[in-house]
Design a protein around this motif. Structure first.
Motif, PDB file in Angstrom:
ATOM      1  N   ALA A   1       0.832  -1.205   0.000  1.00  0.00           N
ATOM      2  CA  ALA A   1       0.000   0.000   0.000  1.00  0.00           C
ATOM      3  C   ALA A   1       0.864   1.252   0.000  1.00  0.00           C
ATOM      4  N   GLN A   2       1.919   1.243   0.794  1.00  0.00           N
ATOM      5  CA  GLN A   2       2.810   2.395   0.869  1.00  0.00           C
ATOM      6  C   GLN A   2       3.478   2.666  -0.479  1.00  0.00           C
ATOM      7  N   SER A   3       3.971   1.621  -1.118  1.00  0.00           N
ATOM      8  CA  SER A   3       4.627   1.789  -2.408  1.00  0.00           C
ATOM      9  C   SER A   3       3.656   2.323  -3.453  1.00  0.00           C
ATOM     10  N   LEU A   4       2.416   1.884  -3.396  1.00  0.00           N
ATOM     11  CA  LEU A   4       1.407   2.356  -4.348  1.00  0.00           C
ATOM     12  C   LEU A   4       1.170   3.856  -4.221  1.00  0.00           C
ATOM     13  N   VAL A   5       0.934   4.337  -2.991  1.00  0.00           N
ATOM     14  CA  VAL A   5       0.619   5.759  -2.836  1.00  0.00           C
ATOM     15  C   VAL A   5       1.858   6.631  -3.048  1.00  0.00           C
ATOM     16  N   GLN A   6       3.038   6.064  -2.838  1.00  0.00           N
ATOM     17  CA  GLN A   6       4.255   6.831  -3.099  1.00  0.00           C
ATOM     18  C   GLN A   6       4.506   7.009  -4.588  1.00  0.00           C
ATOM     19  N   GLN A   7       4.127   6.004  -5.381  1.00  0.00           N
ATOM     20  CA  GLN A   7       4.449   6.046  -6.810  1.00  0.00           C
ATOM     21  C   GLN A   7       3.312   6.556  -7.679  1.00  0.00           C
ATOM     22  N   ASP A   8       2.090   6.553  -7.153  1.00  0.00           N
ATOM     23  CA  ASP A   8       0.945   7.039  -7.920  1.00  0.00           C
ATOM     24  C   ASP A   8       0.241   8.098  -7.075  1.00  0.00           C
ATOM     25  N   PRO A   9       0.189   9.345  -7.522  1.00  0.00           N
ATOM     26  CA  PRO A   9      -0.358  10.424  -6.700  1.00  0.00           C
ATOM     27  C   PRO A   9      -1.872  10.407  -6.569  1.00  0.00           C
TER      28      PRO A   9
ATOM     29  N   GLY B   1      11.967  -6.926   6.848  1.00  0.00           N
ATOM     30  CA  GLY B   1      12.398  -5.956   5.843  1.00  0.00           C
ATOM     31  C   GLY B   1      12.453  -6.504   4.434  1.00  0.00           C
ATOM     32  N   THR B   2      12.536  -7.848   4.296  1.00  0.00           N
ATOM     33  CA  THR B   2      12.568  -8.461   2.966  1.00  0.00           C
ATOM     34  C   THR B   2      11.293  -8.175   2.201  1.00  0.00           C
ATOM     35  N   ASN B   3      10.205  -7.890   2.922  1.00  0.00           N
ATOM     36  CA  ASN B   3       8.925  -7.637   2.263  1.00  0.00           C
ATOM     37  C   ASN B   3       8.903  -6.310   1.492  1.00  0.00           C
ATOM     38  N   ARG B   4       9.810  -5.424   1.840  1.00  0.00           N
ATOM     39  CA  ARG B   4       9.795  -4.115   1.185  1.00  0.00           C
ATOM     40  C   ARG B   4      10.168  -4.203  -0.302  1.00  0.00           C
ATOM     41  N   PRO B   5      11.333  -4.760  -0.666  1.00  0.00           N
ATOM     42  CA  PRO B   5      11.640  -4.895  -2.100  1.00  0.00           C
ATOM     43  C   PRO B   5      10.690  -5.839  -2.820  1.00  0.00           C
ATOM     44  N   CYS B   6      10.198  -6.856  -2.102  1.00  0.00           N
ATOM     45  CA  CYS B   6       9.233  -7.774  -2.701  1.00  0.00           C
ATOM     46  C   CYS B   6       7.964  -7.023  -3.106  1.00  0.00           C
ATOM     47  N   ALA B   7       7.461  -6.163  -2.194  1.00  0.00           N
ATOM     48  CA  ALA B   7       6.261  -5.370  -2.486  1.00  0.00           C
ATOM     49  C   ALA B   7       6.527  -4.382  -3.621  1.00  0.00           C
ATOM     50  N   LYS B   8       7.720  -3.784  -3.617  1.00  0.00           N
ATOM     51  CA  LYS B   8       8.037  -2.796  -4.647  1.00  0.00           C
ATOM     52  C   LYS B   8       8.050  -3.428  -6.035  1.00  0.00           C
ATOM     53  N   GLU B   9       8.573  -4.646  -6.138  1.00  0.00           N
ATOM     54  CA  GLU B   9       8.574  -5.329  -7.436  1.00  0.00           C
ATOM     55  C   GLU B   9       7.150  -5.542  -7.945  1.00  0.00           C
ATOM     56  N   THR B  10       6.267  -5.993  -7.033  1.00  0.00           N
ATOM     57  CA  THR B  10       4.878  -6.231  -7.430  1.00  0.00           C
ATOM     58  C   THR B  10       4.186  -4.936  -7.831  1.00  0.00           C
ATOM     59  N   VAL B  11       4.403  -3.869  -7.066  1.00  0.00           N
ATOM     60  CA  VAL B  11       3.769  -2.584  -7.373  1.00  0.00           C
ATOM     61  C   VAL B  11       4.277  -2.042  -8.711  1.00  0.00           C
ATOM     62  N   THR B  12       5.543  -2.236  -8.991  1.00  0.00           N
ATOM     63  CA  THR B  12       6.076  -1.814 -10.288  1.00  0.00           C
ATOM     64  C   THR B  12       5.338  -2.516 -11.421  1.00  0.00           C
ATOM     65  N   SER B  13       5.115  -3.818 -11.278  1.00  0.00           N
ATOM     66  CA  SER B  13       4.355  -4.558 -12.288  1.00  0.00           C
ATOM     67  C   SER B  13       2.937  -4.026 -12.414  1.00  0.00           C
ATOM     68  N   LEU B  14       2.302  -3.774 -11.265  1.00  0.00           N
ATOM     69  CA  LEU B  14       0.910  -3.301 -11.279  1.00  0.00           C
ATOM     70  C   LEU B  14       0.798  -1.947 -11.976  1.00  0.00           C
ATOM     71  N   LEU B  15       1.693  -1.033 -11.644  1.00  0.00           N
ATOM     72  CA  LEU B  15       1.604   0.306 -12.243  1.00  0.00           C
ATOM     73  C   LEU B  15       1.964   0.290 -13.722  1.00  0.00           C
ATOM     74  N   GLU B  16       2.816  -0.633 -14.139  1.00  0.00           N
ATOM     75  CA  GLU B  16       3.067  -0.803 -15.574  1.00  0.00           C
ATOM     76  C   GLU B  16       1.792  -1.234 -16.293  1.00  0.00           C
ATOM     77  N   ASP B  17       0.979  -2.033 -15.600  1.00  0.00           N
ATOM     78  CA  ASP B  17      -0.265  -2.542 -16.195  1.00  0.00           C
ATOM     79  C   ASP B  17      -1.423  -1.563 -16.057  1.00  0.00           C
ATOM     80  N   ALA B  18      -1.269  -0.524 -15.234  1.00  0.00           N
ATOM     81  CA  ALA B  18      -2.391   0.346 -14.862  1.00  0.00           C
ATOM     82  C   ALA B  18      -3.152   0.928 -16.053  1.00  0.00           C
ATOM     83  N   PRO B  19      -2.476   1.387 -17.121  1.00  0.00           N
ATOM     84  CA  PRO B  19      -3.251   1.947 -18.243  1.00  0.00           C
ATOM     85  C   PRO B  19      -4.295   0.985 -18.799  1.00  0.00           C
ATOM     86  N   GLY B  20      -4.013  -0.305 -18.754  1.00  0.00           N
ATOM     87  CA  GLY B  20      -4.988  -1.275 -19.249  1.00  0.00           C
ATOM     88  C   GLY B  20      -6.010  -1.693 -18.210  1.00  0.00           C
ATOM     89  N   LEU B  21      -5.803  -1.282 -16.954  1.00  0.00           N
ATOM     90  CA  LEU B  21      -6.717  -1.678 -15.879  1.00  0.00           C
ATOM     91  C   LEU B  21      -7.767  -0.626 -15.575  1.00  0.00           C
TER      92      LEU B  21
END
Length: 470
Positions: A17-25, A378-398
């Motif tokens: 959730a944190q990565s999402l709101v940080q990367q998408d305003p 702390g391992t969950n932080r980069p793991c979450a960031k990778e997933t959020v990066t994928s999601l935001l790449e897909d966002a225009p189609g979602l």
């Protein structure tokens, strides 16, 4: 505007959730959890005497109080709750961060005897998890065996050896504190099937065992010396090398005659749990007319040529009226999602859920259900960031797909009444009040009824979410 549901409010879910709101305003995120309380294993897995780690809740709280993040507790997803397919209709994207909810078994005769539990069940009990129906862990036990040599095994060993003076200031539920205070356990065996240089505990956790009042740690030098890495630790990774140094110092220390003893054992593989009196139980019979576990039969192992161990055909029985297995966690299937039974994870590609090898639009995973039960918080932080990066790449189609303006209205109209943030704050107040009434600090509420009653009480004190200060 992208609307995302994150299923699970533990570290992986909150970091997502944190990565999402940080990367998408503009993205809005609903963090759903089956429990009415947030923070996942930080609340229900971290040992109560580890205040520094538990303080991570303050960081997670700051994220969940973000103006574009909403906590919705008490929402079951999957069997008996909101199906993933329906959730996919309510949000543009759903990220599943459901962890690894079960534990591995030993797969040996007698494992179902009364007095034999998983460490997960024991942790849930002393952490006040509302699903914990177990009790009587330490009743009548004089000796305990903890099978496993990871940090969870160290945690439960430490809890068994702690005194009431050290545990009373924690948030441990009162029933567990009372039971542990009355415990007659004076000996705890923590046992690993391999050597000390292969143990998974961290040095900080290990050292804590040597600081417990009225407790001494006993290690057999001859048993440690079976490990080539113990004899020559120079080639070991730093953590294992430090572990060996700690064990070496304990092995050299003379006995102190302390009231409680922790015995660290290595190169012993459990092969059977014996009922009190020595008879092995019929397979799958947990009752046996009230007879409980009385001992663990171990086979001595020895290093093989491939970095593992092999049996030697020599056996040893260790007395234990309480046995806790701590041999790893495992993910469980979530109805409506694909699942790889071998790895205990959801198939994915960079966090994108795969169905029959193809990416399933709008479905994602993060955390243990994505990568397996590995790493630290702390391992969950980069793991979450990778997933959020994928999601935001897909966002225009979602975002082109129409979803309800507010999924909460649909949930309520279908009989789901989530515990929102004011409800969680009411639970916090109730736990603080309970602690005051018991002459302690905060004390956790231990069951569903008390949690839900607290969540529904005095929530009117809190202004609506849209009127709360940002």
């Amino acid at each position: 505007m992208l609307h995302v549901a994150v299923v699970g409010s533990g570290p992986s879910g909150v970091y997502t959730a944190q990565s999402l709101v940080q990367q998408d305003p503009e993205v809005r995120v609903d963090v759903l959890d089956r429990l009415p309380c947030p923070y996942g294993l930080v609340r229900y897995g971290v040992a109560p005497d580890h205040e520094k780690i538990k303080s991570l809740q303050n960081n997670l709280r700051a994220v969940l109080e973000h103006e574009r993040i909403r906590f919705l507790g008490g929402v079951e997803v999957g069997a008996g709750g909101v199906p993933p397919a329906r959730l996919g209709e309510l949000y543009h994207a759903v990220v599943y961060c459901v962890g690894a909810a079960t534990d591995r078994h030993l797969g040996i005769p007698g494992e179902e005897l009364p007095g034999s539990w998983s460490a997960t069940e024991f942790v849930s009990w002393y952490s006040a998890h509302p699903d914990s129906a177990a009790d009587g862990f330490v009743l009548g036990a004089r000796s305990a065996a903890v099978i496993g040599v990871g940090n969870v095994a160290v945690d439960v060993t430490r809890m068994l050896a702690r005194g009431v003076t050290e545990l009373s200031p924690t948030d441990m539920p009162q029933a567990a504190l009372t039971a542990l205070a009355a415990s007659e356990i004076t000996e705890v065996h923590m046992v690993g099937r391999r050597g000390p240089s292969q143990a998974r505990f961290t040095t900080k956790e290990l050292r804590e065992l040597g600081t417990l009042p009225d407790t001494e740690v006993i290690v057999d030098e001859e048993e440690l010396a079976l490990d080539p890495g113990y004899r020559d630790p120079s080639g070991l990774p730093a953590t294992q090398r430090r572990n060996v140094e700690v064990l070496r110092s304990w092995a050299a220390a003379p006995p102190r005659g302390a009231p409680r003893r922790i015995r660290l054992r290595f190169f012993l593989r459990p092969v059977e749990l014996l009922a009190a009196g020595g008879a092995s139980p019929p397979e799958g019979n947990r009752d046996l007319g009230g007879r409980r576990v009385g001992a663990v039969r171990f086979e001595r192992t020895a290093p093989d040529r491939h970095g593992g161990v092999e049996g030697t055909g020599r056996y040893e029985d260790v007395e234990a009226q309480l046995v806790l297995r701590s041999v790893g966690y495992r993910g469980v299937p979530l109805e409506g999602l694909p699942f790889d039974a071998q790895s205990g994870t959801v198939p994915h590609r960079s966090g994108r859920v795969l169905r029959d090898g193809a990416v399933s639009p709008g479905e994602y995973v993060a955390g243990w259900i994505k990568r397996g039960p590995t790493g630290v918080i702390g391992t969950n932080r980069p793991c979450a960031k990778e997933t959020v990066t994928s999601l935001l790449e897909d966002a225009p189609g979602l975002v082109g797909r129409e979803v309800p303006e507010d999924a909460l209205a649909w949930l309520r109209s279908n009989g789901v009444n989530p515990v929102e943030w004011p409800g969680w704050l009411a639970i916090e107040r109730a736990e603080a009040e309970l602690g005051v009434s018991l002459g302690r600090s905060v004390v956790k509420l231990p069951d569903w009824q008390s949690l839900m009653t607290a969540a529904q009480r005095d929530t009117q004190r809190q202004p609506p979410r849209d009127q709360q200060p940002v």
